[in-house]
Scaffold this motif. Structure first.
Motif, PDB file in Angstrom:
ATOM      1  N   UNK A 206      39.122  98.104  89.707  1.00  0.00           N
ATOM      2  CA  UNK A 206      39.969  97.643  88.615  1.00  0.00           C
ATOM      3  C   UNK A 206      39.449  96.290  88.144  1.00  0.00           C
ATOM      4  N   UNK A 207      39.122  96.193  86.861  1.00  0.00           N
ATOM      5  CA  UNK A 207      38.623  94.940  86.307  1.00  0.00           C
ATOM      6  C   UNK A 207      39.647  93.822  86.470  1.00  0.00           C
ATOM      7  N   UNK A 208      40.922  94.125  86.173  1.00  0.00           N
ATOM      8  CA  UNK A 208      41.943  93.083  86.231  1.00  0.00           C
ATOM      9  C   UNK A 208      42.174  92.602  87.663  1.00  0.00           C
ATOM     10  N   UNK A 209      42.178  93.514  88.616  1.00  0.00           N
ATOM     11  CA  UNK A 209      42.342  93.109  90.011  1.00  0.00           C
ATOM     12  C   UNK A 209      41.141  92.284  90.472  1.00  0.00           C
ATOM     13  N   UNK A 210      39.953  92.691  90.027  1.00  0.00           N
ATOM     14  CA  UNK A 210      38.743  91.943  90.415  1.00  0.00           C
ATOM     15  C   UNK A 210      38.792  90.527  89.868  1.00  0.00           C
ATOM     16  N   UNK A 213      41.361  88.426  91.816  1.00  0.00           N
ATOM     17  CA  UNK A 213      40.911  88.059  93.157  1.00  0.00           C
ATOM     18  C   UNK A 213      39.780  87.034  93.130  1.00  0.00           C
ATOM     19  N   UNK A 214      38.899  87.123  92.126  1.00  0.00           N
ATOM     20  CA  UNK A 214      37.699  86.276  92.089  1.00  0.00           C
ATOM     21  C   UNK A 214      37.760  85.214  90.984  1.00  0.00           C
ATOM     22  N   UNK A 215      38.960  84.906  90.511  1.00  0.00           N
ATOM     23  CA  UNK A 215      39.098  83.997  89.371  1.00  0.00           C
ATOM     24  C   UNK A 215      38.552  82.597  89.654  1.00  0.00           C
ATOM     25  N   UNK A 216      38.516  82.179  90.920  1.00  0.00           N
ATOM     26  CA  UNK A 216      38.015  80.850  91.254  1.00  0.00           C
ATOM     27  C   UNK A 216      36.489  80.816  91.344  1.00  0.00           C
ATOM     28  N   UNK A 245      42.736  89.648  74.219  1.00  0.00           N
ATOM     29  CA  UNK A 245      41.924  88.464  74.505  1.00  0.00           C
ATOM     30  C   UNK A 245      40.517  88.914  74.833  1.00  0.00           C
ATOM     31  N   UNK A 246      39.552  88.047  74.625  1.00  0.00           N
ATOM     32  CA  UNK A 246      38.222  88.344  75.134  1.00  0.00           C
ATOM     33  C   UNK A 246      38.285  88.257  76.656  1.00  0.00           C
ATOM     34  N   UNK A 247      37.303  88.819  77.316  1.00  0.00           N
ATOM     35  CA  UNK A 247      37.293  88.772  78.778  1.00  0.00           C
ATOM     36  C   UNK A 247      37.227  87.325  79.263  1.00  0.00           C
ATOM     37  N   UNK A 248      36.447  86.495  78.593  1.00  0.00           N
ATOM     38  CA  UNK A 248      36.346  85.074  78.957  1.00  0.00           C
ATOM     39  C   UNK A 248      37.702  84.393  78.815  1.00  0.00           C
ATOM     40  N   UNK A 249      38.396  84.680  77.722  1.00  0.00           N
ATOM     41  CA  UNK A 249      39.719  84.088  77.500  1.00  0.00           C
ATOM     42  C   UNK A 249      40.714  84.571  78.553  1.00  0.00           C
ATOM     43  N   UNK A 250      40.596  85.840  78.955  1.00  0.00           N
ATOM     44  CA  UNK A 250      41.502  86.379  79.976  1.00  0.00           C
ATOM     45  C   UNK A 250      41.274  85.683  81.320  1.00  0.00           C
ATOM     46  N   UNK A 251      40.016  85.475  81.674  1.00  0.00           N
ATOM     47  CA  UNK A 251      39.703  84.787  82.925  1.00  0.00           C
ATOM     48  C   UNK A 251      40.284  83.376  82.914  1.00  0.00           C
ATOM     49  N   UNK A 252      40.130  82.685  81.781  1.00  0.00           N
ATOM     50  CA  UNK A 252      40.692  81.341  81.652  1.00  0.00           C
ATOM     51  C   UNK A 252      42.208  81.364  81.781  1.00  0.00           C
ATOM     52  N   UNK A 253      42.845  82.369  81.187  1.00  0.00           N
ATOM     53  CA  UNK A 253      44.305  82.469  81.245  1.00  0.00           C
ATOM     54  C   UNK A 253      44.781  82.688  82.675  1.00  0.00           C
ATOM     55  N   UNK A 254      44.094  83.538  83.419  1.00  0.00           N
ATOM     56  CA  UNK A 254      44.435  83.764  84.831  1.00  0.00           C
ATOM     57  C   UNK A 254      44.327  82.455  85.611  1.00  0.00           C
ATOM     58  N   UNK A 273      43.016  70.690  91.822  1.00  0.00           N
ATOM     59  CA  UNK A 273      43.468  71.909  91.154  1.00  0.00           C
ATOM     60  C   UNK A 273      42.336  72.562  90.373  1.00  0.00           C
ATOM     61  N   UNK A 274      41.522  71.748  89.704  1.00  0.00           N
ATOM     62  CA  UNK A 274      40.405  72.293  88.928  1.00  0.00           C
ATOM     63  C   UNK A 274      39.407  73.011  89.833  1.00  0.00           C
ATOM     64  N   UNK A 275      39.114  72.436  90.984  1.00  0.00           N
ATOM     65  CA  UNK A 275      38.187  73.062  91.924  1.00  0.00           C
ATOM     66  C   UNK A 275      38.787  74.319  92.539  1.00  0.00           C
ATOM     67  N   UNK A 276      40.072  74.275  92.834  1.00  0.00           N
ATOM     68  CA  UNK A 276      40.744  75.395  93.489  1.00  0.00           C
ATOM     69  C   UNK A 276      40.866  76.606  92.568  1.00  0.00           C
ATOM     70  N   UNK A 277      40.940  76.372  91.269  1.00  0.00           N
ATOM     71  CA  UNK A 277      41.191  77.470  90.333  1.00  0.00           C
ATOM     72  C   UNK A 277      39.958  77.907  89.534  1.00  0.00           C
ATOM     73  N   UNK A 278      38.801  77.314  89.812  1.00  0.00           N
ATOM     74  CA  UNK A 278      37.573  77.843  89.219  1.00  0.00           C
ATOM     75  C   UNK A 278      37.010  77.087  88.046  1.00  0.00           C
ATOM     76  N   UNK A 279      37.526  75.910  87.733  1.00  0.00           N
ATOM     77  CA  UNK A 279      36.980  75.109  86.642  1.00  0.00           C
ATOM     78  C   UNK A 279      35.865  74.209  87.167  1.00  0.00           C
ATOM     79  N   UNK A 280      34.937  73.859  86.282  1.00  0.00           N
ATOM     80  CA  UNK A 280      33.790  73.071  86.724  1.00  0.00           C
ATOM     81  C   UNK A 280      34.190  71.669  87.150  1.00  0.00           C
ATOM     82  N   UNK A 281      35.170  71.086  86.450  1.00  0.00           N
ATOM     83  CA  UNK A 281      35.660  69.755  86.806  1.00  0.00           C
ATOM     84  C   UNK A 281      37.013  69.539  86.139  1.00  0.00           C
TER      85      UNK A 281
END
Length: 310
Positions: A206-210, A213-216, A245-254, A273-281
């Motif tokens: 499942x794309x959404x489950x993946x 789970x891997x949003x960070x 949403x685009x896939x990139x936008x969806x990942x950001x929203x998650x 929080x930025x490091x924990x949730x997958x943002x560069x900084x």
């Protein structure tokens, strides 16, 4: 970070019906459809980034895979703590402690008896794709329908598990849905609109489950398209069409949805929080948060703390 995905046992429990008085339900999503009927108080709900305020008699419909959350805001204007909030609710003589009734169900279990009527699950899917249709049904729209009785009867039948309860609950859910679809049809729902074939979820992937789970992590959209057996351009086009949403936008929203939990319920720094949730900084996090929420993370935290103190 905890995943937003909530597992639903569609085989052994194709529907659930219950009452609740939880003050806060954090962002989550599932494959079930969910309906929430407000019995008392005021709920602030959010569905896919859209906020609604619900009052007694209102109903909100959560389509499958929609990220949603809600919280009780009845007394935030004149109470200091959540403990005082709960004491006031419990002290209201002659009133139920239930804030709302909820029904969750798997669309595929619904059936029609009249072949001339469009298949009910397909109509519900079409309603979910029509972004002009709101998730909320106001008490005024439902005034001629005994919605409260339907929800309460479903909850009672599900709790007692008497003979034939599943047939009765399924029938009442169908009746509720027919009434809601009639309202949607009056607002422009096209029963003849096409429904895209599900291409983002299979038995094994499942794309959404993946993404959840891997949003960070650094998610490759090219790899996601390959996992779905699609070329990049078709994957991007179909994803935007199905999820708005685009896939990139969806990942950001998650990532932002998960960041909200840390912002509101912890005192962690923006760097953490930025490091924990997958943002560069932190700067990347702040820019993305403001783009999606319209305010900065700091303002979100201040606003939440102000709500509790007021």
């Amino acid at each position: 970070m905890q995943d937003l995905f909530e597992y639903s046992d569609t085989i052994n429990a194709p529907f659930q019906a219950f009452s609740g008085n939880w003050k806060v339900v954090n962002p989550h999503w599932h494959y079930f459809t969910e309906m929430l009927y407000v019995e008392k108080g005021i709920l602030e709900t959010e569905v896919e980034g859209k906020k609604y305020i619900l009052y007694p008699g209102d109903l909100i419909y959560f389509h499958p895979k929609e990220i949603h959350s809600f919280k009780d805001v009845t007394y935030r204007s004149n109470l200091i703590t959540r403990e005082e909030n709960l004491k006031v609710i419990q002290s209201e003589a002659g009133q139920s402690d239930n804030l709302y009734y909820a029904i969750k169900f798997d669309n595929i279990t619904l059936a029609n008896t009249n072949r001339r009527t469009p298949w009910l699950p397909r109509l519900l899917s079409k309603a979910g794709l029509d972004k002009s249709l709101q998730n909320v049904f106001r008490a005024e729209e439902l005034r001629h329908i005994p919605i409260d009785e339907y929800f309460k009867n479903c909850a009672e039948e599900t709790s007692k598990l008497n003979f034939g309860f599943d047939i009765k609950v399924s029938s009442m859910i169908t009746v509720i849905l027919i009434e809601l679809i009639r309202i949607w049809l009056s607002k422009g729902l096209d029963p003849n609109a096409s429904v895209p074939i599900e291409q983002f979820s299979t038995k094994n992937f499942s794309v959404l489950e993946y993404i959840d789970t891997h949003s960070a992590e650094n998610i490759s959209i090219q790899e996601l398209s390959e996992k779905c057996g699609m070329c990049y351009s078709n994957f991007a086009k179909q994803f935007k069409q199905q999820f708005g949403r685009t896939c990139k936008e969806y990942i950001e929203f998650i990532r932002i949805c998960k960041a909200d939990t840390l912002l509101i319920y912890t005192d962690k720094t923006l760097d953490y929080i930025s490091q924990e949730t997958g943002f560069t900084d932190a700067s990347h996090f702040i820019r993305t948060y403001k783009k999606i929420r319209g305010i900065t993370p700091k303002q979100r935290r201040i606003n939440h703390n102000s709500d509790i103190r007021e």
